[in-house]
Scaffold this motif. Structure first.
Motif, mmCIF file in Angstrom:
data_model
loop_
_atom_site.group_PDB
_atom_site.id
_atom_site.type_symbol
_atom_site.label_atom_id
_atom_site.label_comp_id
_atom_site.label_asym_id
_atom_site.label_seq_id
_atom_site.Cartn_x
_atom_site.Cartn_y
_atom_site.Cartn_z
ATOM 1 N N TYR A 174 31.793 28.035 -33.530
ATOM 2 C CA TYR A 174 30.996 27.037 -32.438
ATOM 3 C C TYR A 174 30.209 26.020 -33.505
ATOM 4 O O TYR A 174 29.524 24.624 -33.659
ATOM 5 N N ILE A 175 29.719 26.739 -34.383
ATOM 6 C CA ILE A 175 28.791 26.626 -35.638
ATOM 7 C C ILE A 175 29.994 25.510 -36.570
ATOM 8 O O ILE A 175 29.558 23.961 -37.037
ATOM 9 N N ALA A 176 31.154 25.641 -35.992
ATOM 10 C CA ALA A 176 32.343 24.532 -37.143
ATOM 11 C C ALA A 176 32.945 23.458 -36.256
ATOM 12 O O ALA A 176 32.809 22.335 -36.440
ATOM 13 N N ASN A 177 32.174 23.726 -35.159
ATOM 14 C CA ASN A 177 32.826 22.237 -34.116
ATOM 15 C C ASN A 177 31.368 21.620 -33.683
ATOM 16 O O ASN A 177 31.519 20.337 -32.674
ATOM 17 N N LEU A 178 30.219 22.329 -34.021
ATOM 18 C CA LEU A 178 29.319 21.397 -33.727
ATOM 19 C C LEU A 178 28.762 19.900 -34.099
ATOM 20 O O LEU A 178 28.643 18.889 -33.229
ATOM 21 N N PRO A 179 29.274 19.758 -35.376
ATOM 22 C CA PRO A 179 29.054 18.553 -36.065
ATOM 23 C C PRO A 179 29.931 17.440 -35.136
ATOM 24 O O PRO A 179 29.079 16.237 -34.772
ATOM 25 N N GLY A 180 31.193 17.947 -34.551
ATOM 26 C CA GLY A 180 31.987 17.291 -33.895
ATOM 27 C C GLY A 180 31.260 17.275 -32.712
ATOM 28 O O GLY A 180 31.417 15.339 -31.737
ATOM 29 N N LEU A 181 30.874 17.418 -31.793
ATOM 30 C CA LEU A 181 30.232 17.568 -30.934
ATOM 31 C C LEU A 181 29.724 16.839 -30.529
ATOM 32 O O LEU A 181 29.087 16.229 -30.053
ATOM 33 N N MET A 182 27.992 16.983 -31.651
ATOM 34 C CA MET A 182 27.175 15.911 -31.762
ATOM 35 C C MET A 182 27.556 14.177 -31.444
ATOM 36 O O MET A 182 26.937 13.582 -31.052
ATOM 37 N N LEU A 183 28.927 14.287 -32.573
ATOM 38 C CA LEU A 183 29.289 12.857 -32.864
ATOM 39 C C LEU A 183 29.501 12.468 -31.343
ATOM 40 O O LEU A 183 29.200 10.787 -31.257
ATOM 41 N N ASN A 184 30.206 13.140 -30.024
ATOM 42 C CA ASN A 184 31.029 12.770 -29.504
ATOM 43 C C ASN A 184 30.100 12.405 -28.272
ATOM 44 O O ASN A 184 30.249 11.297 -27.927
ATOM 45 N N GLU A 185 29.289 13.236 -28.182
ATOM 46 C CA GLU A 185 28.114 13.557 -27.331
ATOM 47 C C GLU A 185 27.478 11.905 -27.256
ATOM 48 O O GLU A 185 27.720 11.642 -26.393
ATOM 49 N N SER A 186 27.055 11.253 -28.731
ATOM 50 C CA SER A 186 26.321 10.627 -28.842
ATOM 51 C C SER A 186 27.187 8.852 -28.658
ATOM 52 O O SER A 186 26.521 7.935 -27.991
ATOM 53 N N ALA A 187 28.390 8.830 -28.500
ATOM 54 C CA ALA A 187 29.365 8.370 -28.504
ATOM 55 C C ALA A 187 29.199 8.160 -27.579
ATOM 56 O O ALA A 187 29.447 6.951 -26.825
ATOM 57 N N GLN A 188 29.575 9.043 -26.410
ATOM 58 C CA GLN A 188 29.653 8.957 -24.976
ATOM 59 C C GLN A 188 28.097 8.245 -24.752
ATOM 60 O O GLN A 188 28.469 7.425 -23.523
ATOM 61 N N ARG A 189 27.145 8.740 -25.111
ATOM 62 C CA ARG A 189 25.985 7.632 -24.946
ATOM 63 C C ARG A 189 25.835 7.087 -24.802
ATOM 64 O O ARG A 189 25.162 6.017 -23.495
ATOM 65 N N LEU A 190 26.180 5.999 -25.901
ATOM 66 C CA LEU A 190 26.090 4.560 -26.115
ATOM 67 C C LEU A 190 27.164 4.001 -25.374
ATOM 68 O O LEU A 190 27.028 3.047 -25.142
ATOM 69 N N THR A 191 28.416 4.530 -25.088
ATOM 70 C CA THR A 191 29.490 3.832 -24.229
ATOM 71 C C THR A 191 28.293 4.567 -22.681
ATOM 72 O O THR A 191 29.167 3.259 -22.276
ATOM 73 N N SER A 192 28.394 4.815 -22.972
ATOM 74 C CA SER A 192 27.884 4.571 -20.975
ATOM 75 C C SER A 192 26.332 4.051 -20.662
ATOM 76 O O SER A 192 26.371 3.610 -19.615
ATOM 77 N N HIS A 193 25.405 4.372 -22.088
ATOM 78 C CA HIS A 193 24.449 3.195 -22.015
ATOM 79 C C HIS A 193 25.606 1.498 -21.577
ATOM 80 O O HIS A 193 24.503 0.470 -20.536
ATOM 81 N N GLU A 194 26.209 1.696 -22.457
ATOM 82 C CA GLU A 194 26.204 0.012 -22.263
ATOM 83 C C GLU A 194 27.387 0.033 -20.855
ATOM 84 O O GLU A 194 27.030 -1.564 -20.149
ATOM 85 N N GLN A 195 28.009 0.865 -20.244
ATOM 86 C CA GLN A 195 28.647 0.687 -19.498
ATOM 87 C C GLN A 195 27.576 0.370 -18.146
ATOM 88 O O GLN A 195 27.666 -0.454 -17.266
ATOM 89 N N LEU A 196 26.815 1.478 -17.932
ATOM 90 C CA LEU A 196 25.112 1.128 -16.982
ATOM 91 C C LEU A 196 24.822 -0.212 -16.816
ATOM 92 O O LEU A 196 25.028 -0.943 -16.333
ATOM 93 N N LEU A 197 24.452 -0.267 -18.494
ATOM 94 C CA LEU A 197 24.288 -1.739 -18.584
ATOM 95 C C LEU A 197 24.977 -3.440 -17.489
ATOM 96 O O LEU A 197 24.521 -4.261 -17.059
ATOM 97 N N GLU A 198 26.241 -2.658 -18.046
ATOM 98 C CA GLU A 198 27.288 -4.132 -17.435
ATOM 99 C C GLU A 198 27.514 -3.704 -16.036
ATOM 100 O O GLU A 198 27.261 -5.133 -15.644
ATOM 101 N N GLU A 199 27.264 -2.765 -15.534
ATOM 102 C CA GLU A 199 27.439 -2.329 -14.281
ATOM 103 C C GLU A 199 26.179 -3.002 -13.384
ATOM 104 O O GLU A 199 26.454 -3.191 -11.771
ATOM 105 N N ASN A 200 25.206 -2.084 -14.289
ATOM 106 C CA ASN A 200 23.743 -3.029 -13.121
ATOM 107 C C ASN A 200 23.761 -4.372 -13.091
ATOM 108 O O ASN A 200 23.683 -4.845 -11.816
#
Length: 296
Positions: free
Chosen positions: A51-77
């Motif tokens: 879990y500790i070894a995968n934590l940096p990758g998970l954090m990066l993926n979650e941050s990227a998904q949040r940014l993408t989701s935020h942009e998509q939500l703004l566009e859909e809105n």
């Protein structure tokens, strides 16, 4: 000078012993499953490190998904706000047209249309036969489904019920070669018969004279004739008109407005009994008037 601690088996003997022990351990683990509990303990000890070894990758993926989701939500809105504005403008027009329609019906003493019963159905299966355009829905006789019942989606007429089971039904799409539907042009009210071509995205208009006023882009709606499909529902849009004088009729091709290749949820329509009774009374009255005129 050799000491007692350097004495022991030779390297070859040690290698042979290690191989024998490895084979024995493999046999015990594979056949007797002797190290199952040991593997569980080892996995439990190593899981925090994983879990500790995968934590940096998970954090990066979650941050990227949040940014993408935020942009998509703004566009859909933004798109939804634009659509809401357009729908509000159309709704205002519909309110005015509905009021004018009610006034005209009152002047003509015509009965108002009564909203019929509607039930949402879900697609269960699609016929695999390439020469047949049929689907199966999850509503049947226990839901009140009947033969030749009209089926629509959010864009227009899909087809009609051809077989009714207890819990599901088979729907014949308007694109099937055996299906025909009476339609009229929304632009000039000229009536036609639209038949299926066998292709999911094509309809043919039968026996259209060369002199008929029909052009590409005309919208075809149900005419209400035939007593299967109610009047006024979108059916297709004319995409091609070929007037070959060597042939007796023009070749007219239309594209169904319903998403026949992307069906998921459908709407079943019921004819109201009150409308049917009024139609029967009107027909009986017309027959009596005709008989009286003949007697006179």
């Amino acid at each position: 000078m050799d000491t007692i601690f350097t004495r022991g088996p030779s390297l070859n003997n040690r290698l042979a012993l290690a191989l024998v022990l490895s084979v024995v351990l493999i046999f015990v683990d594979h056949k007797l499953d002797g190290f199952k509990s040991t593997r569980v303990y080892l996995n439990s000890l190593m899981s925090p490190l994983q879990y500790i070894a995968n934590l940096p990758g998970l954090m990066l993926n979650e941050s990227a998904q949040r940014l993408t989701s935020h942009e998509q939500l703004l566009e859909e809105n933004k798109k939804l706000n634009d659509q809401l504005l357009l729908m509000s403008e159309k709704l205002q027009q519909f309110d005015v047209i509905a009021k004018e329609n009610d006034q005209l019906r009152e002047l003509l003493e015509a009965p108002l249309r009564i909203q019929s019963r509607k039930v949402v159905a879900e697609l269960m299966a699609v016929d695999k036969n390439p020469y047949s355009q049929q689907v199966v829905i999850n509503k049947g006789a226990i839901d009140g489904v009947y033969l030749s019942q009209p089926v629509i989606d959010e864009e227009g007429i899909v087809g009609q019920v051809m077989e009714v089971g207890s819990t599901n039904s088979r729907v014949l799409l308007i694109a099937d070669v055996t299906h025909a539907i009476p339609v009229r042009s929304l632009r000039n009210d000229i009536r036609f018969i639209a038949t299926g071509s066998g292709a999911i995205n094509e309809l043919y208009l039968e026996h259209v004279p060369h002199s008929v006023d029909i052009v590409e882009g005309d919208t075809l709606i149900s005419s209400g004739l035939g007593k299967v499909f109610p009047e006024g529902y979108p059916v297709a849009k004319v995409t091609q008109v070929i007037r070959d004088e060597s042939r007796p009729f023009a070749r007219v091709i239309a594209t169904p407005l319903a998403n026949l290749d992307r069906l998921r949820h459908l709407l079943l329509l019921w004819h109201t009994q009150e409308n049917q009774n009024k139609a029967d009374e009107s027909e009986n009255g017309n027959d009596e008037d005709v008989e009286g005129a003949n007697d006179a």
